[in-house]
Design a protein around this motif. Sequence first.
Motif, PDB file in Angstrom:
ATOM      1  N   VAL A 189       0.879  -1.169   0.000  1.00 46.37           N
ATOM      2  CA  VAL A 189       0.000   0.000   0.000  1.00 46.37           C
ATOM      3  C   VAL A 189       0.914   1.217   0.000  1.00 46.37           C
ATOM      4  N   PRO A 190       1.215   1.787  -1.187  1.00 47.30           N
ATOM      5  CA  PRO A 190       2.169   2.897  -1.256  1.00 47.30           C
ATOM      6  C   PRO A 190       1.522   4.226  -0.894  1.00 47.30           C
ATOM      7  N   ILE A 191       2.295   5.070  -0.240  1.00 49.71           N
ATOM      8  CA  ILE A 191       1.752   6.389   0.095  1.00 49.71           C
ATOM      9  C   ILE A 191       1.508   7.202  -1.171  1.00 49.71           C
ATOM     10  N   ALA A 192       2.207   6.865  -2.252  1.00 53.98           N
ATOM     11  CA  ALA A 192       2.015   7.598  -3.511  1.00 53.98           C
ATOM     12  C   ALA A 192       0.640   7.352  -4.106  1.00 53.98           C
ATOM     13  N   ALA A 193      -0.036   6.266  -3.680  1.00 57.66           N
ATOM     14  CA  ALA A 193      -1.360   5.962  -4.221  1.00 57.66           C
ATOM     15  C   ALA A 193      -2.461   6.743  -3.523  1.00 57.66           C
ATOM     16  N   LEU A 194      -2.129   7.489  -2.482  1.00 58.59           N
ATOM     17  CA  LEU A 194      -3.126   8.233  -1.714  1.00 58.59           C
ATOM     18  C   LEU A 194      -2.981   9.723  -1.982  1.00 58.59           C
ATOM     19  N   PRO A 195      -4.031  10.496  -1.729  1.00 53.74           N
ATOM     20  CA  PRO A 195      -3.952  11.946  -1.935  1.00 53.74           C
ATOM     21  C   PRO A 195      -2.836  12.534  -1.084  1.00 53.74           C
ATOM     22  N   THR A 239      -3.900   3.235   7.662  1.00 47.86           N
ATOM     23  CA  THR A 239      -5.345   3.090   7.846  1.00 47.86           C
ATOM     24  C   THR A 239      -5.939   2.256   6.716  1.00 47.86           C
ATOM     25  N   VAL A 240      -5.526   2.558   5.482  1.00 47.53           N
ATOM     26  CA  VAL A 240      -6.024   1.791   4.334  1.00 47.53           C
ATOM     27  C   VAL A 240      -5.543   0.346   4.419  1.00 47.53           C
ATOM     28  N   ALA A 241      -4.245   0.162   4.742  1.00 47.26           N
ATOM     29  CA  ALA A 241      -3.689  -1.187   4.815  1.00 47.26           C
ATOM     30  C   ALA A 241      -4.363  -2.012   5.908  1.00 47.26           C
ATOM     31  N   GLN A 242      -4.627  -1.386   7.052  1.00 48.36           N
ATOM     32  CA  GLN A 242      -5.262  -2.115   8.147  1.00 48.36           C
ATOM     33  C   GLN A 242      -6.682  -2.538   7.777  1.00 48.36           C
ATOM     34  N   ALA A 243      -7.388  -1.690   7.028  1.00 49.26           N
ATOM     35  CA  ALA A 243      -8.738  -2.048   6.583  1.00 49.26           C
ATOM     36  C   ALA A 243      -8.692  -3.269   5.670  1.00 49.26           C
ATOM     37  N   ILE A 244      -7.688  -3.320   4.799  1.00 47.09           N
ATOM     38  CA  ILE A 244      -7.543  -4.486   3.918  1.00 47.09           C
ATOM     39  C   ILE A 244      -7.233  -5.733   4.733  1.00 47.09           C
ATOM     40  N   VAL A 245      -6.326  -5.612   5.701  1.00 47.81           N
ATOM     41  CA  VAL A 245      -5.969  -6.753   6.552  1.00 47.81           C
ATOM     42  C   VAL A 245      -7.202  -7.274   7.292  1.00 47.81           C
ATOM     43  N   THR A 246      -8.016  -6.363   7.806  1.00 49.92           N
ATOM     44  CA  THR A 246      -9.223  -6.769   8.537  1.00 49.92           C
ATOM     45  C   THR A 246     -10.159  -7.565   7.639  1.00 49.92           C
ATOM     46  N   LYS A 247     -10.322  -7.119   6.405  1.00 50.38           N
ATOM     47  CA  LYS A 247     -11.206  -7.838   5.482  1.00 50.38           C
ATOM     48  C   LYS A 247     -10.634  -9.198   5.117  1.00 50.38           C
ATOM     49  N   VAL A 248      -9.310  -9.253   4.867  1.00 47.69           N
ATOM     50  CA  VAL A 248      -8.692 -10.536   4.520  1.00 47.69           C
ATOM     51  C   VAL A 248      -8.838 -11.523   5.667  1.00 47.69           C
ATOM     52  N   ASN A 249      -8.622 -11.065   6.887  1.00 47.74           N
ATOM     53  CA  ASN A 249      -8.764 -11.951   8.047  1.00 47.74           C
ATOM     54  C   ASN A 249     -10.211 -12.341   8.295  1.00 47.74           C
ATOM     55  N   GLY A 250     -11.137 -11.590   7.698  1.00 50.52           N
ATOM     56  CA  GLY A 250     -12.556 -11.930   7.793  1.00 50.52           C
ATOM     57  C   GLY A 250     -13.013 -12.871   6.708  1.00 50.52           C
ATOM     58  N   ALA A 277      -8.493   2.570  -3.352  1.00 50.86           N
ATOM     59  CA  ALA A 277      -7.205   3.200  -3.647  1.00 50.86           C
ATOM     60  C   ALA A 277      -6.547   2.504  -4.838  1.00 50.86           C
ATOM     61  N   ARG A 278      -5.702   3.215  -5.515  1.00 44.94           N
ATOM     62  CA  ARG A 278      -5.015   2.669  -6.685  1.00 44.94           C
ATOM     63  C   ARG A 278      -3.793   1.882  -6.216  1.00 44.94           C
ATOM     64  N   ILE A 279      -4.069   0.691  -5.709  1.00 45.34           N
ATOM     65  CA  ILE A 279      -3.029  -0.147  -5.109  1.00 45.34           C
ATOM     66  C   ILE A 279      -2.747  -1.321  -6.039  1.00 45.34           C
ATOM     67  N   PRO A 280      -1.485  -1.644  -6.315  1.00 48.97           N
ATOM     68  CA  PRO A 280      -1.167  -2.810  -7.150  1.00 48.97           C
ATOM     69  C   PRO A 280      -1.710  -4.092  -6.521  1.00 48.97           C
ATOM     70  N   GLY A 281      -2.077  -5.045  -7.355  1.00 47.10           N
ATOM     71  CA  GLY A 281      -2.598  -6.308  -6.865  1.00 47.10           C
ATOM     72  C   GLY A 281      -1.555  -7.129  -6.135  1.00 47.10           C
TER      73      GLY A 281
END
Length: 649
Positions: free
Chosen positions: A202-208, A505-516, A529-533
């Motif tokens: 989750v790169p900081i460059a992908a966020l505003p 914050t974005v990365a933690q949200a993704i982790v929460t969903k994956v663990n769910g 966010a424009r995050i690489p796969g």
Amino acid sequence: MLGFFRRMTKSKVGVFVGLLLLAVIAIGFAVADLNGLRPASMGGTGAAVATVGGESISDTALTDRVRDDVQTAQQRQPGIDMAQYIAAGGFDGSLERMITDEALKQFARDHGLVVSDRYVDGQIASIPAFQGLNGKFDQRTFEQALARARVTPAQLRDDIRRATFTRLMLARTIEASFAPSQLALPYASLSKEARSGQVALVPIAALPPTPAPTDQQLQAYYTANRGRYTIPERRVIRYAIVTPATVAAQSAPTDAELQQAYRANPARFAATQTRNVSQVVVADQAGATRIAQAVRGGQSLSAAATAAGLEATVLTGQTKAQLAGRTAPAVADAAFAGQQGAVIGPVRAPLGFVVLRIDAITPVAGKTFEQAKPELTAELARTKGATALGAIQEKIDGGITDGATFDEIVADAKLSAQATAPVTAQGIDPLKPAQPDPTLAPIVQAGFAAETGDAPQLVQTGADGTFALVATGDVTVAAPRPLAEIREQVIGQYRQDQAMKAARTVAQAIVTKVNGGTPMDAAITQSGARIPGPRPITASRADLARMGGQVPPALSLLFSMAPKKAKLTAAPDGSGWIIVYLGDIQRGSAANDKAAVAGVGRELGQLIGNEHAEQFVEAVRRQIGVTKNAATIARVRSELAGGAAPAAQ
């Protein structure tokens, strides 16, 4: 490979005892450097940071100990400063080692352990730092080395006794420990394990981009991160270097001295000769006589030696002295008494009887005075230069002993004084960063080993006899740079930190969903966010072992988490956050790898020994009694860190 075992078996006193054991046991008390022998005095006039039994450890003693430990750490890790040492927990380690040293000393005394003065004297005499050019203990070298290290003989003796007590009490505990193969097998099998999963960034460059801070936000951020902007203590080191070139004029030999040296060495410059000889060494005289007779009868020395089961050797360009050194004086006398082609021997030598043949004689013309003059000039210049350097050093040393100041000594010896810019202990000017001058390293080290007001000191800086007179000049205590000077730098770091928080914050949200139960690629898409796969990741513990200490954070995390779970870790370059998902674990077995099991058993045995030693030390501390003064400790930590907030406990 067992680094993760160490993390699983940490005890409350593991950190400081581990360092203590490394310092005392691993080196086997073979002390070779004074930096490891700088005891911090247990008394002092300052407030007590701790009480051990009936003895107090003063804030002054703790400050000295931390500074000495930082200097020792800088030898292993150049570039580390006081603030970094404290932030990494070094301050607490120094304090705990002081407490443990004193507790073990009192425990040894209470139980009748004694280290004799004769033993201590022997240890001191064996330390290379105290030995002269002849490899033997030298009293003057001893005194000068202690003066440079600011250690008194009594402190040194006390430190040697304390280290010896520790070795006597702990060495057997560590050495006698072992782990049976049944215990080592599961851990050895871990080296066969492999893991696979997915990784995403989750790169900081992908966020505003984050907005610039207000003045109030910037001030608050600067205050909270004062340690980051703190410049370590800087010192101006005053010095005057004396080199062979300094005394070159007075070292030039006169014509009379050259004539005298020429007349004193007639054999050296007289006409002589070199000889090429073939020789064979025979154990018994009868065998040597048979070989000599065969050679005189026309057989070659090589053939005669081969027939006897021996081998002839050829020595070329030998002077009489060289041949005597390689064989024996009697052999050289006989060889240089014969003519070319003559067969000599048998001649008795230390290893048997020598038969030799003179293969060639080369005359070497003698040297006239004019021919020998350049050689003699260089030799006498070196000798006189060393004498002149010694005389200057004696004069300076006398001035130091008499209490003269740096300026007075420089003026009296007619030296050229110089001074560094305000530099850190690494010789770097933080305001004008550049590579430090390696030739000034011993001078800077000496300047930081002294305190303001200490007498100047002599420091050897070159193998050619070059030395320097060194004194500590102005001292600038550690302090953060004013915000006004580094405003743009602080703004950039503020925005970087804010961007990292947003990315987390974005990365933690993704982790929460994956663990769910959400697949990682779907969770990334849902983030908006424009995050690489995600990318697949696979590795074995053997792969990690081959990487040594260069294991990427993602792989390290992959082998420290449960399967079917995701975790995140910061990217090492500050570019964002790495999400790691562990899919499968492929177990391995080392049942048929006896070497691996034995190796792990040895390592586990060392860990078990360390654990036993830690438990022993903890028991000693409890029996002796330890009381800490938290307020004084916090004050000393803050002062050493340049006013930075105390490190988290």
